[in-house]
Each structure stands twice: as structure tokens, then as C-alpha cells.
Design a protein around this motif. Structure first.
Motif, PDB file in Angstrom:
ATOM      1  N   ILE A   1       2.427   6.950  -0.593  1.00 27.84           N
ATOM      2  CA  ILE A   1       3.095   5.754  -1.106  1.00 27.84           C
ATOM      3  C   ILE A   1       4.596   5.840  -0.846  1.00 27.84           C
ATOM      4  CG2 ILE A   1       1.366   5.344  -2.895  1.00 27.84           C
ATOM      5  CD1 ILE A   1       3.450   6.491  -4.908  1.00 27.84           C
ATOM      6  N   GLY A   2       5.274   4.795  -1.167  1.00 32.28           N
ATOM      7  CA  GLY A   2       6.729   4.769  -1.094  1.00 32.28           C
ATOM      8  C   GLY A   2       7.252   3.493  -0.478  1.00 32.28           C
ATOM      9  N   GLY A   3       6.625   3.064   0.616  1.00 29.87           N
ATOM     10  CA  GLY A   3       7.069   1.822   1.251  1.00 29.87           C
ATOM     11  C   GLY A   3       6.916   0.640   0.317  1.00 29.87           C
ATOM     12  N   GLY A   4       5.824   0.599  -0.404  1.00 29.77           N
ATOM     13  CA  GLY A   4       5.605  -0.471  -1.372  1.00 29.77           C
ATOM     14  C   GLY A   4       6.588  -0.398  -2.528  1.00 29.77           C
ATOM     15  N   LEU A   5       6.866   0.819  -2.982  1.00 30.89           N
ATOM     16  CA  LEU A   5       7.853   0.971  -4.057  1.00 30.89           C
ATOM     17  C   LEU A   5       9.181   0.366  -3.642  1.00 30.89           C
ATOM     18  CD1 LEU A   5       7.141   4.664  -5.173  1.00 30.89           C
ATOM     19  CD2 LEU A   5       6.387   2.562  -6.300  1.00 30.89           C
ATOM     20  N   SER A   6       9.569   0.580  -2.384  1.00 30.77           N
ATOM     21  CA  SER A   6      10.844   0.031  -1.914  1.00 30.77           C
ATOM     22  C   SER A   6      10.800  -1.484  -1.775  1.00 30.77           C
ATOM     23  CB  SER A   6      11.251   0.670  -0.582  1.00 30.77           C
ATOM     24  OG  SER A   6      10.383   0.272   0.449  1.00 30.77           O
ATOM     25  N   LEU A   7       9.578  -2.050  -1.679  1.00 34.84           N
ATOM     26  CA  LEU A   7       9.419  -3.502  -1.571  1.00 34.84           C
ATOM     27  C   LEU A   7       9.090  -4.167  -2.911  1.00 34.84           C
ATOM     28  CD1 LEU A   7       7.295  -3.596   1.712  1.00 34.84           C
ATOM     29  CD2 LEU A   7       9.721  -4.175   1.467  1.00 34.84           C
ATOM     30  N   GLY A   8       9.067  -3.371  -3.983  1.00 32.82           N
ATOM     31  CA  GLY A   8       8.786  -3.923  -5.305  1.00 32.82           C
ATOM     32  C   GLY A   8       7.309  -3.950  -5.677  1.00 32.82           C
ATOM     33  N   ILE A   9       6.452  -3.302  -4.907  1.00 33.18           N
ATOM     34  CA  ILE A   9       5.020  -3.209  -5.219  1.00 33.18           C
ATOM     35  C   ILE A   9       4.817  -1.971  -6.082  1.00 33.18           C
ATOM     36  CG2 ILE A   9       2.710  -2.869  -4.266  1.00 33.18           C
ATOM     37  CD1 ILE A   9       3.724  -4.319  -1.724  1.00 33.18           C
ATOM     38  N   ASP A  10       4.130  -2.119  -7.200  1.00 36.60           N
ATOM     39  CA  ASP A  10       3.907  -0.986  -8.097  1.00 36.60           C
ATOM     40  C   ASP A  10       2.670  -0.215  -7.640  1.00 36.60           C
ATOM     41  OD1 ASP A  10       3.778   0.856 -10.116  1.00 36.60           O
ATOM     42  OD2 ASP A  10       4.107  -0.607 -11.710  1.00 36.60           O
ATOM     43  N   GLU A  11       2.839   0.537  -6.552  1.00 29.33           N
ATOM     44  CA  GLU A  11       1.727   1.279  -5.973  1.00 29.33           C
ATOM     45  C   GLU A  11       1.097   2.254  -6.963  1.00 29.33           C
ATOM     46  OE1 GLU A  11       2.816   2.057  -1.424  1.00 29.33           O
ATOM     47  OE2 GLU A  11       4.473   2.516  -2.777  1.00 29.33           O
ATOM     48  N   ILE A  12       1.910   2.901  -7.759  1.00 28.30           N
ATOM     49  CA  ILE A  12       1.386   3.894  -8.696  1.00 28.30           C
ATOM     50  C   ILE A  12       0.484   3.225  -9.724  1.00 28.30           C
ATOM     51  CG2 ILE A  12       1.989   5.661 -10.386  1.00 28.30           C
ATOM     52  CD1 ILE A  12       4.674   5.959  -8.755  1.00 28.30           C
TER      53      ILE A  12
ATOM     54  N   ALA B   1     -12.537  21.918  -0.108  1.00 24.00           N
ATOM     55  CA  ALA B   1     -12.681  20.568  -0.661  1.00 24.00           C
ATOM     56  C   ALA B   1     -11.916  19.561   0.190  1.00 24.00           C
ATOM     57  CB  ALA B   1     -12.170  20.529  -2.097  1.00 24.00           C
ATOM     58  N   LEU B   2     -12.490  18.393   0.362  1.00 25.01           N
ATOM     59  CA  LEU B   2     -11.867  17.337   1.147  1.00 25.01           C
ATOM     60  C   LEU B   2     -11.186  16.334   0.236  1.00 25.01           C
ATOM     61  CD1 LEU B   2     -14.734  16.562   3.702  1.00 25.01           C
ATOM     62  CD2 LEU B   2     -12.746  18.034   4.032  1.00 25.01           C
ATOM     63  N   GLY B   3     -10.078  15.798   0.706  1.00 27.73           N
ATOM     64  CA  GLY B   3      -9.412  14.675   0.058  1.00 27.73           C
ATOM     65  C   GLY B   3      -9.354  13.549   1.063  1.00 27.73           C
ATOM     66  N   PHE B   4      -9.602  12.345   0.650  1.00 24.54           N
ATOM     67  CA  PHE B   4      -9.684  11.213   1.571  1.00 24.54           C
ATOM     68  C   PHE B   4      -8.527  10.246   1.353  1.00 24.54           C
ATOM     69  CE2 PHE B   4     -13.911  12.870   1.347  1.00 24.54           C
ATOM     70  CZ  PHE B   4     -14.419  12.698   2.618  1.00 24.54           C
ATOM     71  N   TRP B   5      -7.845   9.902   2.436  1.00 26.97           N
ATOM     72  CA  TRP B   5      -6.883   8.810   2.477  1.00 26.97           C
ATOM     73  C   TRP B   5      -7.640   7.637   3.075  1.00 26.97           C
ATOM     74  CZ3 TRP B   5      -4.339  13.517   2.919  1.00 26.97           C
ATOM     75  CH2 TRP B   5      -3.072  13.611   2.385  1.00 26.97           C
ATOM     76  N   ILE B   6      -7.580   6.486   2.456  1.00 29.32           N
ATOM     77  CA  ILE B   6      -8.347   5.352   2.957  1.00 29.32           C
ATOM     78  C   ILE B   6      -7.505   4.454   3.856  1.00 29.32           C
ATOM     79  CG2 ILE B   6      -9.598   3.280   2.269  1.00 29.32           C
ATOM     80  CD1 ILE B   6     -10.730   4.906  -0.044  1.00 29.32           C
ATOM     81  N   ILE B   7      -6.314   4.112   3.443  1.00 31.59           N
ATOM     82  CA  ILE B   7      -5.428   3.265   4.253  1.00 31.59           C
ATOM     83  C   ILE B   7      -4.043   3.900   4.224  1.00 31.59           C
ATOM     84  CG2 ILE B   7      -4.327   1.002   4.480  1.00 31.59           C
ATOM     85  CD1 ILE B   7      -6.780  -0.268   3.267  1.00 31.59           C
ATOM     86  N   ASP B   8      -3.469   4.156   5.381  1.00 29.00           N
ATOM     87  CA  ASP B   8      -2.173   4.808   5.469  1.00 29.00           C
ATOM     88  C   ASP B   8      -1.056   3.872   5.009  1.00 29.00           C
ATOM     89  OD1 ASP B   8      -0.379   6.872   6.184  1.00 29.00           O
ATOM     90  OD2 ASP B   8       0.032   5.868   8.085  1.00 29.00           O
ATOM     91  N   GLU B   9      -0.264   4.339   4.071  1.00 25.20           N
ATOM     92  CA  GLU B   9       0.919   3.636   3.569  1.00 25.20           C
ATOM     93  C   GLU B   9       0.692   2.136   3.334  1.00 25.20           C
ATOM     94  OE1 GLU B   9       4.003   4.546   6.410  1.00 25.20           O
ATOM     95  OE2 GLU B   9       4.224   6.567   5.624  1.00 25.20           O
ATOM     96  N   PRO B  10      -0.295   1.774   2.537  1.00 24.60           N
ATOM     97  CA  PRO B  10      -0.614   0.350   2.402  1.00 24.60           C
ATOM     98  C   PRO B  10       0.481  -0.483   1.755  1.00 24.60           C
ATOM     99  CG  PRO B  10      -1.772   1.594   0.735  1.00 24.60           C
ATOM    100  CD  PRO B  10      -1.130   2.598   1.664  1.00 24.60           C
ATOM    101  N   GLY B  11       1.231   0.094   0.834  1.00 18.05           N
ATOM    102  CA  GLY B  11       2.283  -0.687   0.187  1.00 18.05           C
ATOM    103  C   GLY B  11       3.412  -1.056   1.127  1.00 18.05           C
ATOM    104  N   GLY B  12       3.613  -0.258   2.169  1.00 20.30           N
ATOM    105  CA  GLY B  12       4.641  -0.562   3.151  1.00 20.30           C
ATOM    106  C   GLY B  12       4.240  -1.691   4.083  1.00 20.30           C
ATOM    107  N   HIS B  13       2.981  -2.069   4.003  1.00 18.60           N
ATOM    108  CA  HIS B  13       2.427  -3.180   4.789  1.00 18.60           C
ATOM    109  C   HIS B  13       1.716  -4.084   3.781  1.00 18.60           C
ATOM    110  CE1 HIS B  13       3.248  -0.553   8.179  1.00 18.60           C
ATOM    111  NE2 HIS B  13       2.690   0.394   7.460  1.00 18.60           N
TER     112      HIS B  13
END
Length: 180
Positions: A76-87, A37-49
């Protein structure tokens, strides 16, 4: 370089359809070749950018609506550190999160949005080391203690890893995935 990708390629039905066609081509190959089965990432670390984050929300929604049953993953994670609620912002479309930030609050958010299991990545390098002989100890124990389903470790390669020894500098790189 000061403009984002989507300044040059704004949203359109044509781009969306081409993107979906590419994904469906990969899924057809997966079936034909008997791949797992494949899993797709669409944009790498978007919350960090932060300029990319609305694009991630948009494209995950487009793909989830256009390709029933597709499994979508997001780091995820970069956005969390910037206050973006990625989850929260991606929970309705992303099936599996892998975070480079983790604490009790992140775990509680995964649980709140029913995003368990989860993965971790780059937990060792975020702490200042990029040497395989050191990194291999921290992610395994740390991941086990957190209950992570997977641990992904990667470092960008700027040199020739095939013909040099790991030196722990910016010219080395490696990738590792551990499924717990």
C-alpha cells in the motif's frame, strides 16, 4: 489500454472459482514440496491505481472467504497519498501490509486495525535514488528505526542486469528483501 482488466473480465462465479482453484493448486504444491508458508498478493499497489482498488477489496474478500487460513499480503501507500484509506478498507481481509508511505499516522492506523507487524518497501527509491550502493544504507537504518518487520526493495528491470553494471539509470534493476 484505457480499459481496466475487469472491463474485459467482469466478476463471475466462473472467474472466482478458477482464481480460487489456482490458489489452492499453489497451496497443494506448497504442502507436497515442503515449501515455507505462502503469502499471496492479489493486486499490486491497487490504491495507487484507483480504478483497481474496488477490485482488490472484492477479490481479497472472495479469497479470504473461500480459502480458510490463507495469508494475504498487500502493498500500500499510493492510495494513502491519494486519500484512499487502504488500511481501513482492506483490514478485514489482509493479514500483512507493506507500505511505501510511512509516518506516525500510518503507524497509528496499523496499530488501530491490529496490523502489526508491518513491512516497508521502496523507501529509498521514493527519495530519488536507484543505486544499490546508496540504497542499501537507507532502508536498513530507516526500517530499524520504524520497527518494520521486513523491508522490501525492488526496482523494475528494463535492461539486462546480468550483463551490465548498475548505473543508476532506468535500465538497471534489482530486488532485495530484508527480514528484520
Amino acid at each position: 489500454h484505457k480499459k481496466g482488466w475487469f472491463s474485459f473480465w467482469p466478476h463471475s462465479d466462473k472467474i472466482n472459482n478458477d482464481f480460487i482453484k489456482g490458489i489452492k493448486t499453489m497451496l497443494d504444491l506448497q504442502k507436497k514440496e515442503g515449501w515455507p508458508a505462502l503469502g499471496f498478493w492479489i493486486i499490486d499497489e491497487p490504491g495507487g491505481h484507483p480504478d483497481n482498488f474496488p477490485e482488490a477489496v472484492y477479490y481479497y474478500d472472495v479469497v479470504k472467504k473461500s480459502v480458510p487460513g490463507i495469508k494475504l499480503w498487500q502493498d500500500i501507500g499510493g492510495g494513502l497519498s491519494l486519500g484512499i484509506d487502504e488500511i481501513k478498507d482492506l483490514a478485514s481481509t489482509v493479514d500483512y501490509f507493506s507500505s511505501n508511505r510511512f509516518d506516525e499516522e500510518v503507524y497509528a492506523r496499523f496499530k488501530q486495525y491490529k496490523k502489526l507487524p508491518f513491512g516497508l518497501y521502496n523507501q529509498a527509491t521514493c527519495c530519488g535514488t536507484i543505486e544499490p550502493k546508496k540504497d542499501r544504507h537507507f532502508p536498513g537504518f530507516y526500517g530499524w528505526k520504524t520497527g518494520a518487520d521486513s523491508i522490501m526493495q525492488w526496482i523494475y528491470e528494463f535492461g539486462d542486469i546480468w550483463n551490465q553494471k548498475f548505473k543508476g539509470d532506468q535500465d538497471t534493476g534489482y530486488v532485495g528483501i530484508i527480514k528484520t
